[in-house]
Design an enzyme around this catalytic site. Structure first.
Site, PDB file in Angstrom:
ATOM      1  N   LEU A  94       0.875  -1.178   0.000  1.00 12.12           N
ATOM      2  CA  LEU A  94       0.000   0.000   0.000  1.00 12.12           C
ATOM      3  C   LEU A  94       0.907   1.222   0.000  1.00 12.12           C
ATOM      4  O   LEU A  94       1.995   1.196   0.595  1.00 12.12           O
ATOM      5  CB  LEU A  94      -0.868   0.015   1.260  1.00 12.12           C
ATOM      6  CG  LEU A  94      -2.059  -0.943   1.308  1.00 12.12           C
ATOM      7  CD1 LEU A  94      -2.647  -0.982   2.717  1.00 12.12           C
ATOM      8  CD2 LEU A  94      -3.131  -0.537   0.307  1.00 12.12           C
ATOM      9  N   ASP A  95       0.446   2.298  -0.622  1.00  9.99           N
ATOM     10  CA  ASP A  95       1.246   3.525  -0.633  1.00  9.99           C
ATOM     11  C   ASP A  95       1.431   4.073   0.782  1.00  9.99           C
ATOM     12  O   ASP A  95       0.638   3.772   1.682  1.00  9.99           O
ATOM     13  CB  ASP A  95       0.549   4.613  -1.457  1.00  9.99           C
ATOM     14  CG  ASP A  95       0.511   4.272  -2.931  1.00  9.99           C
ATOM     15  OD1 ASP A  95       1.290   3.397  -3.357  1.00  9.99           O
ATOM     16  OD2 ASP A  95      -0.301   4.889  -3.643  1.00  9.99           O
ATOM     17  N   LEU A  96       2.422   4.940   0.915  1.00  7.44           N
ATOM     18  CA  LEU A  96       2.731   5.562   2.205  1.00  7.44           C
ATOM     19  C   LEU A  96       1.494   6.197   2.852  1.00  7.44           C
ATOM     20  O   LEU A  96       1.241   6.042   4.037  1.00  7.44           O
ATOM     21  CB  LEU A  96       3.817   6.633   1.969  1.00  7.44           C
ATOM     22  CG  LEU A  96       4.331   7.370   3.182  1.00  7.44           C
ATOM     23  CD1 LEU A  96       5.116   6.452   4.096  1.00  7.44           C
ATOM     24  CD2 LEU A  96       5.207   8.561   2.762  1.00  7.44           C
TER      25      LEU A  96
END
Ligand code: URA
Length: 228
Positions: A94-96
């Protein structure tokens, strides 16, 4: 055995004939016997391999990076308090600034299966965007979008409008920043992105951001099956 001990295969055959190798508690005799990363292997009473499979779900918080090492940010591995956590890898990042269901494991076969598009395992996301979501987004998501950077067209994705600026998106692949780029086609920035399910597995509502728990055996098998 020959690769790990840097000996030739003939030596391994001899060890087998001498009944010196024990795999999962049984004396090994067959050179064709399949062993994998989780087989318990003992040679002359010395344990060569004893790794047990491990499957975890985490409620990934915003601001923590989906990586095993990072110079700038705290990683999801840093959030774990358990032995051998360095053997884990992430099954679908998952993105930051995204949150929600993240799976971690030391079982490479299992994580490869989960992310293989041909397995059709949908990941479900709840997305809040800046501007109202229009009905014609639904068809654009279903048809797929061409990403020139990778020279690919995204696989059909399901978009379900929940509220003026909130939607649920089902993806069966995980391209770089895929959801943000898909809404980006409509110049509609994503404000909040949360993954709530992977295959048949829902994020456990009891997990607060940063918390994790082991998957049950039923969940390990079921994640690749159930519809969401
Ligand atoms: N799509 C994105 O843009 N980001 C994620 O973290 C997951 C899907």
């Amino acid at each position: 055995m020959s690769a790990q001990l840097c000996i030739n295969r003939g030596d391994v055959r001899l060890m087998l004939a001498q009944a010196r190798i024990i795999v999962d508690g049984i004396v090994a005799t067959d050179v064709q016997q399949n062993i994998n990363e989780f087989s318990h292997v003992v040679l002359d009473g010395v344990v060569l391999q004893a790794q047990t499979p491990c499957y975890l779900m985490m409620n990934k918080p915003i601001g923590v990076v989906s990586a095993t090492k990072d110079d700038k940010h705290q990683t999801v591995i840093d959030l774990l308090d358990m032995p051998n956590k360095e053997n884990l890898h992430i099954a679908g990042r998952l993105d930051l600034n995204s949150s929600g269901l993240l799976l971690l494991t030391n079982d490479g076969q299992w994580s490869r299966n989960l992310s293989a598009p041909e397995k059709n395992i949908a990941k479900r996301y709840r997305v809040t965007v800046k501007n109202p979501i229009l009905p014609d987004y639904i068809q654009a998501f279903a048809e797929g979008m061409y990403f020139s950077y990778e020279d690919i067209t995204t696989l059909p994705a399901r978009l379900h409008i929940i509220d003026e600026c909130v939607a649920e998106v089902h993806l069966i692949e995980g391209r770089y920043h895929q959801i943000k780029r898909m809404f980006g086609r409509f110049r509609n920035p994503v404000l909040v992105l949360h993954r709530s399910a992977i295959g048949g597995l829902e994020l456990d509502a009891k997990l607060t951001p940063g918390q994790s728990r082991m998957l049950t055996q039923v969940e390990v098998v079921g994640v690749g099956r159930g519809e969401i």
